[in-house]
Design a protein around this motif. Sequence first.
Motif, PDB file in Angstrom:
ATOM      1  N   ARG A  54       0.826  -1.211   0.000  1.00 51.25           N
ATOM      2  CA  ARG A  54       0.000   0.000   0.000  1.00 51.25           C
ATOM      3  C   ARG A  54       0.855   1.254   0.000  1.00 51.25           C
ATOM      4  NH1 ARG A  54      -1.599  -3.265   4.215  1.00 51.25           N
ATOM      5  NH2 ARG A  54      -3.679  -4.162   4.055  1.00 51.25           N
ATOM      6  N   GLY A  55       0.326   2.325  -0.564  1.00 52.32           N
ATOM      7  CA  GLY A  55       1.030   3.595  -0.528  1.00 52.32           C
ATOM      8  C   GLY A  55       0.084   4.775  -0.642  1.00 52.32           C
ATOM      9  N   ILE A  56       0.610   5.976  -0.340  1.00 54.35           N
ATOM     10  CA  ILE A  56      -0.142   7.215  -0.543  1.00 54.35           C
ATOM     11  C   ILE A  56       0.353   7.803  -1.867  1.00 54.35           C
ATOM     12  CG2 ILE A  56      -0.597   9.530   0.328  1.00 54.35           C
ATOM     13  CD1 ILE A  56      -0.168   8.386   3.164  1.00 54.35           C
ATOM     14  N   THR A  57      -0.562   7.917  -2.807  1.00 50.18           N
ATOM     15  CA  THR A  57      -0.223   8.262  -4.185  1.00 50.18           C
ATOM     16  C   THR A  57      -0.662   9.681  -4.520  1.00 50.18           C
ATOM     17  OG1 THR A  57      -0.661   5.975  -4.794  1.00 50.18           O
ATOM     18  CG2 THR A  57      -0.619   7.556  -6.583  1.00 50.18           C
ATOM     19  N   ASN A  58       0.169  10.421  -5.230  1.00 51.16           N
ATOM     20  CA  ASN A  58      -0.290  11.654  -5.861  1.00 51.16           C
ATOM     21  C   ASN A  58      -0.619  11.342  -7.308  1.00 51.16           C
ATOM     22  OD1 ASN A  58       0.669  12.837  -3.415  1.00 51.16           O
ATOM     23  ND2 ASN A  58       0.624  14.792  -4.508  1.00 51.16           N
ATOM     24  N   PHE A  59      -1.859  11.631  -7.682  1.00 49.08           N
ATOM     25  CA  PHE A  59      -2.314  11.281  -9.036  1.00 49.08           C
ATOM     26  C   PHE A  59      -1.687  12.208 -10.072  1.00 49.08           C
ATOM     27  CE2 PHE A  59      -6.393  10.598  -6.475  1.00 49.08           C
ATOM     28  CZ  PHE A  59      -6.026   9.324  -6.114  1.00 49.08           C
ATOM     29  N   SER A  60      -1.092  11.656 -11.071  1.00 42.06           N
ATOM     30  CA  SER A  60      -0.635  12.435 -12.221  1.00 42.06           C
ATOM     31  C   SER A  60      -0.258  11.448 -13.305  1.00 42.06           C
ATOM     32  CB  SER A  60       0.581  13.286 -11.860  1.00 42.06           C
ATOM     33  OG  SER A  60       1.091  13.872 -13.038  1.00 42.06           O
ATOM     34  N   THR A  61      -0.793  11.659 -14.481  1.00 43.03           N
ATOM     35  CA  THR A  61      -0.533  10.709 -15.564  1.00 43.03           C
ATOM     36  C   THR A  61       0.879  10.860 -16.116  1.00 43.03           C
ATOM     37  OG1 THR A  61      -1.334  12.279 -17.200  1.00 43.03           O
ATOM     38  CG2 THR A  61      -2.947  10.732 -16.280  1.00 43.03           C
ATOM     39  N   GLY A  62       1.474  12.054 -15.963  1.00 45.29           N
ATOM     40  CA  GLY A  62       2.776  12.320 -16.573  1.00 45.29           C
ATOM     41  C   GLY A  62       2.668  12.657 -18.053  1.00 45.29           C
ATOM     42  N   ARG A  63       1.431  12.831 -18.533  1.00 45.75           N
ATOM     43  CA  ARG A  63       1.220  13.075 -19.961  1.00 45.75           C
ATOM     44  C   ARG A  63       1.814  14.419 -20.398  1.00 45.75           C
ATOM     45  NH1 ARG A  63      -2.730  10.669 -23.186  1.00 45.75           N
ATOM     46  NH2 ARG A  63      -3.764   9.953 -21.298  1.00 45.75           N
ATOM     47  N   LEU A  64       1.538  15.472 -19.608  1.00 44.40           N
ATOM     48  CA  LEU A  64       2.066  16.796 -19.960  1.00 44.40           C
ATOM     49  C   LEU A  64       3.596  16.789 -19.899  1.00 44.40           C
ATOM     50  CD1 LEU A  64       1.773  19.771 -20.675  1.00 44.40           C
ATOM     51  CD2 LEU A  64       1.274  20.254 -18.273  1.00 44.40           C
ATOM     52  N   GLY A  65       4.142  16.221 -18.828  1.00 46.95           N
ATOM     53  CA  GLY A  65       5.609  16.157 -18.701  1.00 46.95           C
ATOM     54  C   GLY A  65       6.244  15.410 -19.866  1.00 46.95           C
ATOM     55  N   SER A  66       5.598  14.330 -20.307  1.00 51.22           N
ATOM     56  CA  SER A  66       6.112  13.551 -21.440  1.00 51.22           C
ATOM     57  C   SER A  66       6.116  14.387 -22.718  1.00 51.22           C
ATOM     58  CB  SER A  66       5.247  12.314 -21.681  1.00 51.22           C
ATOM     59  OG  SER A  66       5.416  11.408 -20.628  1.00 51.22           O
ATOM     60  N   LEU A  67       5.043  15.143 -22.915  1.00 49.77           N
ATOM     61  CA  LEU A  67       4.967  16.001 -24.114  1.00 49.77           C
ATOM     62  C   LEU A  67       6.057  17.069 -24.083  1.00 49.77           C
ATOM     63  CD1 LEU A  67       1.111  16.557 -24.551  1.00 49.77           C
ATOM     64  CD2 LEU A  67       2.639  15.359 -26.128  1.00 49.77           C
ATOM     65  N   ILE A  68       6.297  17.633 -22.900  1.00 49.57           N
ATOM     66  CA  ILE A  68       7.350  18.661 -22.761  1.00 49.57           C
ATOM     67  C   ILE A  68       8.707  18.029 -23.096  1.00 49.57           C
ATOM     68  CG2 ILE A  68       8.524  20.211 -21.139  1.00 49.57           C
ATOM     69  CD1 ILE A  68       5.786  20.363 -19.589  1.00 49.57           C
ATOM     70  N   ALA A  69       8.925  16.817 -22.583  1.00 47.08           N
ATOM     71  CA  ALA A  69      10.193  16.117 -22.856  1.00 47.08           C
ATOM     72  C   ALA A  69      10.363  15.875 -24.354  1.00 47.08           C
ATOM     73  CB  ALA A  69      10.217  14.782 -22.093  1.00 47.08           C
ATOM     74  N   GLU A  70       9.308  15.417 -25.013  1.00 51.62           N
ATOM     75  CA  GLU A  70       9.372  15.165 -26.460  1.00 51.62           C
ATOM     76  C   GLU A  70       9.638  16.454 -27.225  1.00 51.62           C
ATOM     77  OE1 GLU A  70       9.354  12.275 -27.872  1.00 51.62           O
ATOM     78  OE2 GLU A  70       8.041  10.879 -26.794  1.00 51.62           O
ATOM     79  N   GLU A  71       9.014  17.518 -26.763  1.00 53.94           N
ATOM     80  CA  GLU A  71       9.148  18.813 -27.448  1.00 53.94           C
ATOM     81  C   GLU A  71      10.605  19.309 -27.385  1.00 53.94           C
ATOM     82  OE1 GLU A  71       6.434  20.047 -28.986  1.00 53.94           O
ATOM     83  OE2 GLU A  71       7.519  21.802 -29.741  1.00 53.94           O
ATOM     84  N   TYR A  72      11.226  19.203 -26.206  1.00 52.72           N
ATOM     85  CA  TYR A  72      12.646  19.585 -26.095  1.00 52.72           C
ATOM     86  C   TYR A  72      13.504  18.650 -26.943  1.00 52.72           C
ATOM     87  CZ  TYR A  72      12.280  22.858 -22.115  1.00 52.72           C
ATOM     88  OH  TYR A  72      12.005  23.931 -21.315  1.00 52.72           O
ATOM     89  N   ALA A  73      13.223  17.340 -26.852  1.00 52.93           N
ATOM     90  CA  ALA A  73      14.098  16.346 -27.480  1.00 52.93           C
ATOM     91  C   ALA A  73      13.940  16.320 -29.001  1.00 52.93           C
ATOM     92  CB  ALA A  73      13.818  14.959 -26.888  1.00 52.93           C
ATOM     93  N   GLY A  74      12.937  17.044 -29.515  1.00 57.98           N
ATOM     94  CA  GLY A  74      12.787  17.165 -30.963  1.00 57.98           C
ATOM     95  C   GLY A  74      14.002  17.832 -31.595  1.00 57.98           C
ATOM     96  N   ASN A  75      14.727  18.613 -30.794  1.00 57.86           N
ATOM     97  CA  ASN A  75      15.980  19.229 -31.245  1.00 57.86           C
ATOM     98  C   ASN A  75      17.139  18.319 -30.829  1.00 57.86           C
ATOM     99  OD1 ASN A  75      18.337  20.698 -31.515  1.00 57.86           O
ATOM    100  ND2 ASN A  75      17.446  22.608 -30.720  1.00 57.86           N
ATOM    101  N   PRO A  76      17.859  17.743 -31.810  1.00 56.01           N
ATOM    102  CA  PRO A  76      18.903  16.767 -31.461  1.00 56.01           C
ATOM    103  C   PRO A  76      20.059  17.361 -30.662  1.00 56.01           C
ATOM    104  CG  PRO A  76      18.786  17.110 -33.854  1.00 56.01           C
ATOM    105  CD  PRO A  76      17.688  17.920 -33.265  1.00 56.01           C
ATOM    106  N   ALA A  77      20.167  18.691 -30.631  1.00 57.75           N
ATOM    107  CA  ALA A  77      21.236  19.319 -29.842  1.00 57.75           C
ATOM    108  C   ALA A  77      20.844  19.445 -28.363  1.00 57.75           C
ATOM    109  CB  ALA A  77      21.567  20.696 -30.417  1.00 57.75           C
ATOM    110  N   VAL A  78      19.644  19.006 -28.025  1.00 58.21           N
ATOM    111  CA  VAL A  78      19.166  19.126 -26.642  1.00 58.21           C
ATOM    112  C   VAL A  78      19.123  17.736 -26.010  1.00 58.21           C
ATOM    113  CG1 VAL A  78      17.213  19.801 -25.188  1.00 58.21           C
ATOM    114  CG2 VAL A  78      17.798  21.171 -27.211  1.00 58.21           C
TER     115      VAL A  78
END
Lengths: 255, 255
Positions: A26-50
């Motif tokens: 059992r645990g105490i969970t903070n709900f978050s899908t991580g969907r927005l964070g994943s999109l931000i990561a993809e957006e930065y990583a779209g530039n190969p110099a990043v």
Amino acid sequence: MKRDRNDDMRILITAGGTVERIDDVRGITNFSTGRLGSLIAEEYAGNPAVSVTFIHGKTSLKPANPAIKLIEIASVGDLLEAVTDCLTKETYDVVVHSMAVSDYYLTGTASEEAVINELLRSDGTTATLKTNLQGSFTPIDQGNQKISSDIETMYFQLQKTPKVINHIKELQPETILVGFKLLVGVETADLLTVAKKLMVKNQCDYVLANDKQQISGDQHIGHLVDTTGNYETYKTKQAIAQGIVEQTVRGRKSK
Amino acid sequence: MKRDRNDDMRILITAGGTVERIDDVRGITNFSTGRLGSLIAEEYAGNPAVSVTFIHGKTSLKPANPAIKLIEIASVGDLLEAVTDCLTKETYDVVVHSMAVSDYYLTGTASEEAVINELLRSDGTTATLKTNLQGSFTPIDQGNQKISSDIETMYFQLQKTPKVINHIKELQPETILVGFKLLVGVETADLLTVAKKLMVKNQCDYVLANDKQQISGDQHIGHLVDTTGNYETYKTKQAIAQGIVEQTVRGRKSK
């Protein structure tokens, strides 16, 4: 720490939610899908110099781009360790701290009977009530166990977790820090006021202020506030991700 | 309720874990991937004459077979409602209750200060200590809110959840009920003893007894105990799924 603008940019993103352990099952969970964070990561990583490092919770969505370095964590303690490790080893141009972080971790459990029995030993003063209240809790054993499932009324004792965001600028004063503030069912003016307070308190360069009631799938109202108090409002997760990348990359170039 | 053996079989499976709400952004989670439950569902549904309903938690893995009816739930209350709804509307030949169900739900939160202030009003007797302790907790509002994040020491008050498994045979005495017992780090003999107690208490026809320390990915030691105390031991999730299906289908035919 100043580097030529032709250097690779390095970005640290936290996403998803933390889980504070109750016991092995059992645990105490903070709900978050991580969907927005994943999109931000993809957006930065779209530039190969990043180069992008993505610290995420266990059930978080993860970006698909294989160039993104993934670090999985569970608790706030793990998160603090991972962030500290990253920021002491490398220079990051931008830190986007979007993770939903638990404010409390569990320190003990007690049955109502145990609490009352302990309180009966108090002489009724604040000091003894406090000592006896605290003393009635069985500390959480980090080893293997399941808490009893046969108690009618149960109490949990929790302590405030360390604020991870407080440490980011201490470790890297020159990084561009993007904080996140999620409230539930408030007026936009109040949301912006709280976001500005968070900005000052944690030395953020930007705060993404959002209200859970204005999030539904990819529709996601977010206000990206800067240190002058100006803000841009976006209406989808994709637009927020693009906005954060544009503003922080521009912010870095003007440094 | 007796039906011809050429009828379709109907199977109800619960899998994954429940989440008890703390507020709009936090919950108390029982960890379970739902992987074993999904395999069991697929194994039953491999026979087109068998119809399967799969009640699962939000983050649970789900079986891929599109013929399987999926019902998503969050809390134990939701689970009890869904199970009751299924069992009052249709006759199920087998119920496999593999879900990791929370033993407690949150009823209130209080700062240490609030608890002490309330206890100071007690005259030191068990009765007033109990009244004042309980009275110091702010009831959980099922509406929209986030609990305060600024309290140093926080207390949660929790109550025992209803035992869903108790209700299954009450609702359908003729169903074949498979219960699950998960312990952590115990001897096999003790695990089997606890499983047999669960069997009697909840009128199970089989109990799958397993130890979290003997589960790692698809490697999964499970003892499927029947009402005579005999048991078969399986070593993988797939073998457990096949064993449960074989035994319960055979069990039904011999009825």
